[in-house]
Design an enzyme around this catalytic site. Structure first.
Site, PDB file in Angstrom:
ATOM      1  N   HIS A   1      56.738  20.161  20.712  1.00 29.24           N
ATOM      2  CA  HIS A   1      56.183  19.175  21.640  1.00 29.24           C
ATOM      3  C   HIS A   1      56.411  17.748  21.140  1.00 29.24           C
ATOM      4  CE1 HIS A   1      52.934  16.637  23.232  1.00 29.24           C
ATOM      5  NE2 HIS A   1      53.207  17.280  24.352  1.00 29.24           N
TER       6      HIS A   1
ATOM      7  N   CYS B   1      69.656  23.885  29.419  1.00 27.97           N
ATOM      8  CA  CYS B   1      68.727  22.753  29.296  1.00 27.97           C
ATOM      9  C   CYS B   1      67.959  22.816  27.984  1.00 27.97           C
ATOM     10  CB  CYS B   1      67.777  22.695  30.482  1.00 27.97           C
ATOM     11  SG  CYS B   1      66.824  24.196  30.685  1.00 27.97           S
TER      12      CYS B   1
HETATM   13  C1  PEP Z   1      63.957  26.187  26.393  1.00 24.52           C
HETATM   14  O1  PEP Z   1      63.280  27.174  26.114  1.00 24.52           O
HETATM   15  O2  PEP Z   1      65.097  26.012  25.931  1.00 24.52           O
HETATM   16  C2  PEP Z   1      63.428  25.161  27.288  1.00 24.52           C
HETATM   17  C3  PEP Z   1      64.194  24.189  27.720  1.00 24.52           C
HETATM   18  O3  PEP Z   1      62.102  25.234  27.598  1.00 24.52           O
HETATM   19  P1  PEP Z   1      60.926  24.746  26.644  1.00 24.52           P
HETATM   20  O4  PEP Z   1      61.518  23.994  25.503  1.00 24.52           O
HETATM   21  O5  PEP Z   1      60.039  23.883  27.470  1.00 24.52           O
HETATM   22  O6  PEP Z   1      60.306  26.051  26.249  1.00 24.52           O
END
Ligand code: PEP
Ligand code: MG
Length: 786
Positions: free
Chosen positions: A425, A733
């Site tokens: 985070h 992503c």
């Molecule tokens: C991921 O898991 O790569 C993602 C983009 O989602 P998060 O980082 O919010 O879990």
């Protein structure tokens, strides 16, 4: 630490702390001038660290420009012959170096004495004679101070005495030599020596006179990674003389050469706005780089490889990694300087590539999670309830940030956490806020103390004691982002957004859309759980909050696809909020009640999200697509789709897709495709942790977290090929999409789009463009060969 004593016999003794004598030399026998070829590192007392190092380098065959050294003994003789020696030292004998005004005054007095004294004729003649011997014509030379304790492994004096470039003719040369001598008494130099415990009476200075290489391109090189010691050569280079790079006046290109594979591993091209060039016969000037050259790569692969090889030769010879200055003119590489890197293996001192952080003490280390350098006072937050004490410009130090800390995170100059990796985070939010951050330090909340003044380097992952001025150069990310949008790629390069206030910065990168908008950050920043809104009849507030936040991002990307992800926050992230007391306690929240699996079981929470999407579609935002997180079976996609339909959404008209975060969804991708997903995007942050069983937030296993693990690549490759077969957009992503190396691999394997962090867009676009061109070129060559 070293101390110097000059014996009555004229012998100079250098002692290490603890009394061990490391060198001794008689002043009496040493000439005023020594030629590079005659010098070895033992001559350090006579020629200083710089001179000794150049001599050594020349002796092992490195391409060092021609040079001679005006020895430390010449300087001593100058002091004695002119009678100023005693006067100088008497002038600041009882000086309190902490008294700034007194220090400046004493330094000025001492420097003036050196500058005004007439250089004895015999020294002058010898310097003139040597100068003629270097070249029949008046050669343009660099005149560099070489303090006799400079560049020793534990006593980096670098940059404290002067260098004069572009010196031509006898008179200018003699003046420059005398100015170098005077610089031994600069305020900063006196202060530094006093603090380091050097006996100022006996510190000497030599002067290196060296053919000036009018570099067309130049820079610096670390022969191994300056912190980890890994066999990676890091080279920074820019146009013109190397001073531009060393002084930090330009953002140089950065190249990483992997000595194991003997290949150039990474290339980061910067927008190089200025260069330093020779100015007539004397001095140098800073000029603008013509537009055509600003974004051009400075070094070819062959030059990088050759430089790295020279670096390795120097490192092997000295037995310790080196910080090397180099220049290139007419295609010929010159090694200008080499000195030990003081940061590897002992964290006592740090030197940045630009020299900005030299002499600073590293007190902590972690993963550089958001680039930038900031100084401020530590405020340790052990409980989110204490965030009220965070003031503008503080450095927030905590175990791990949580969404309810975002208001405090907005205020601070930098963020440091004990826990977490590049996808935690703190890392995600800091990158978007443009706030430097270092995560995973393990001990920040114990080692640092409230109110302590520190400096955070969010790129290198280092924490320094005290305040260090940030480099003069503007943040590279800004320059890079501004420079790059004109590159057009067939593969879409999109950007990730988590907080609406980052939307404008994200759009300024020229990204082709938003490949991931994490909406939990819109809600969780309000400090109330979705359940609280529902339980307290505040559903409309929840819907409006989501609608307004998403709309800000949609407005920043008119006509470009924006994929909004439905809520995905592990239960522990809700805990401290209003309503958090109702969250279940889970043994492992990462594997728990999150993503689409929670929404399917919480119809109200899902319905409110859909309500906000519906309003936006109704307002004409056709570019809004919805992405479901943490799907592990096509049934979950179908269930979510049916729930949307029940909310009145025409599901066949809107764009619905999934994230591939669980190996199951990569393995079953064809079944998802058959169910009509319109796109799929790799969430590698989770895909890596679930494939390798490595907790992404656990710093103890951070080095085993490998996005390029063959198993992860296998899953990605298979899913890409299947999506291509169904003509469905396949994207990424996760954080791995912000790594140019991974981006290259993904393009080679046929990915349709990538979504990266704001600060990575320029380098990803560049990597994508380069790979596409290479693929086209290879195809053309193969055709020609047929
Ligand atoms: C991921 O898991 O790569 C993602 C983009 O989602 P998060 O980082 O919010 O879990
Ligand atoms: Mg994820």
């Amino acid at each position: 630490m070293y101390s110097f004593t000059v014996k009555k016999t004229g012998m100079i003794i250098i002692k290490q702390e603890g009394g061990k004598i490391i060198s001794g030399a008689s002043m009496k026998d040493v000439p005023n001038i020594l030629w590079l070829e005659e010098i070895r590192k033992e001559d350090i007392v006579s020629v200083g660290g710089k001179g000794a190092s150049l001599g050594e380098m020349a002796s092992i065959g490195l391409p060092v420009p021609k040079a001679f050294v005006v020895t430390a003994q010449a300087f001593r003789r100058f002091l004695v012959e002119t009678g100023i020696e005693k006067k100088i030292f008497a002038s600041y004998e009882r000086l309190d170096v902490e008294d700034n005004e007194a220090l400046e005054k004493a330094a000025d007095g001492a420097k003036t004495m050196v500058l005004k004294a007439k250089m004895p004729a015999f020294i002058r003649d010898e310097i003139r004679h040597a100068y003629k011997k270097i070249s029949a014509e008046d050669l343009i030379v660099a005149v560099r101070s070489s303090a006799t304790a400079e560049d020793l492994p534990d006593a980096s004096f670098a940059g404290q005495q002067e260098t004069y470039l572009n010196i031509k003719g006898d008179a200018a040369l003699l003046e420059a030599v005398q100015k170098c001598w005077a610089s031994l008494y600069g305020a900063r130099a006196i202060y530094y020596r006093a603090k380091q415990g050097f006996d100022d009476h006996t510190v000497n200075i030599a002067v290196v006179v060296q053919q000036l290489v009018h570099s067309e391109k130049a820079g610096v090189m670390f022969t191994s990674h300056p912190i980890t010691g890994e066999p990676l050569t890091i080279i920074e280079g820019s146009w013109g003389l190397g001073e531009a790079v060393v002084s930090g006046s330009v953002s140089p290109d950065k190249y990483i050469f992997d000595q194991r594979s003997e290949k150039v591993d990474d290339v980061l091209i910067s927008n190089k706005k200025v260069e330093i060039i020779a100015d007539g016969d004397h001095g140098t000037k800073l000029v603008d780089v013509p537009a055509a050259r600003q974004d051009t790569q400075v070094l070819s692969a062959a030059e990088i490889t050759k430089l790295a090889m020279y670096g390795k030769i120097a490192e092997n010879h000295y037995g310790i990694p080196q910080d090397v200055e180099w220049g290139i003119v007419n295609g010929i590489i010159y090694i200008l300087q080499s000195r030990p890197i003081t940061t590897i293996g002992n964290k006592k001192e740090a030197k940045s590539m630009s020299g900005q952080q030299q002499n600073a003490k590293i007190i902590l280390q972690g993963q550089g999670a958001a680039p930038g350098i900031a100084s401020g006072r530590v405020v340790i937050i052990r409980d989110v309830k204490d965030t009220g004490s965070v003031k503008e410009g503080d450095i927030l130090v905590t175990k791990m940030t949580s969404p309810d800390m975002v208001p405090a995170m907005r205020k601070v100059a930098a963020i440091i956490t004990d826990e977490g990796g590049l996808t935690c985070h703190a890392a995600i939010v800091s990158r978007e806020l443009g706030t430097p951050a270092v995560v995973g330090t393990k001990t920040a909340t114990h080692v640092l103390t409230n109110g302590q003044l520190i400096t955070v380097d969010g790129e290198k992952g280092l924490i320094y004691e005290g305040e260090i001025t940030a480099p003069a150069k503007p943040a590279q990310v800004v320059q890079m982002a501004a420079a790059a949008p004109h590159i057009i790629t067939a593969t879409s390069v999109k950007v990730n957004v988590s907080i609406p206030e980052a939307a404008a910065r994200a759009a300024a990168t020229g990204a082709d859309g938003v490949g991931l908008l994490r909406i939990e950050h819109l809600i969780l920043g309000l400090n109330k759980t979705p359940g609280w809104f529902i339980a307290n009849n505040k559903e409309e507030d929840f819907v409006r909050e989501l609608h307004d936040g998403i709309k800000i991002v949609l407005d920043a990307f008119p006509g470009k696809p924006v994929w909004v992800r439905t809520l995905d926050a592990p239960t522990d992230e809700f805990r401290n909020m209003l309503g958090g007391e109702n969250e279940p306690h889970e043994h492992n929240p990462m594997l728990g009640w999150r993503g689409i699996r929670r929404d399917i079981q919480s119809p109200d929470q899902f319905r409110l999200q859909v309500e906000s999407f519906k309003r936006l579609w109704k307002e004409g935002y056709d570019n809004l697509g919805i992405m479901f997180p943490m799907v592990s079976h096509p049934d979950e996609f179908l269930a979510a789709k049916a729930m949307m339909m029940a909310c009145g959404v025409d599901v066949e008209k809107v764009t619905l897709g999934i994230m591939i975060e669980i190996p199951a969804s990569a393995i079953m991708i064809e079944d998802f495709l058959k169910c009509g997903i319109k796109f799929a995007s790799f969430g590698t942050n989770d895909l890596v942790q679930y494939t390798l069983a490595i907790d992404r937030n656990n710093e103890n296993v951070a080095d085993m977290y490998q996005p390029q693990h063959p198993a992860v690549l296998h899953l990605i490759h298979t899913a890409i090929q299947m999506c291509r077969a169904y003509n469905v957009e396949c994207s990424i992503c996760g954080q791995a999409g912000s790594d140019p190396k991974m981006a290259t691999w993904l393009v080679e394997h046929g990915i349709a789009s990538l979504s990266a962090n704001i600060d990575a867009i320029a380098k990803i676009r560049e990597a994508v463009a380069r790979t596409e061109k290479r693929i086209i070129l290879e195809a053309a060559r193969n055709r020609d060969a047929e």
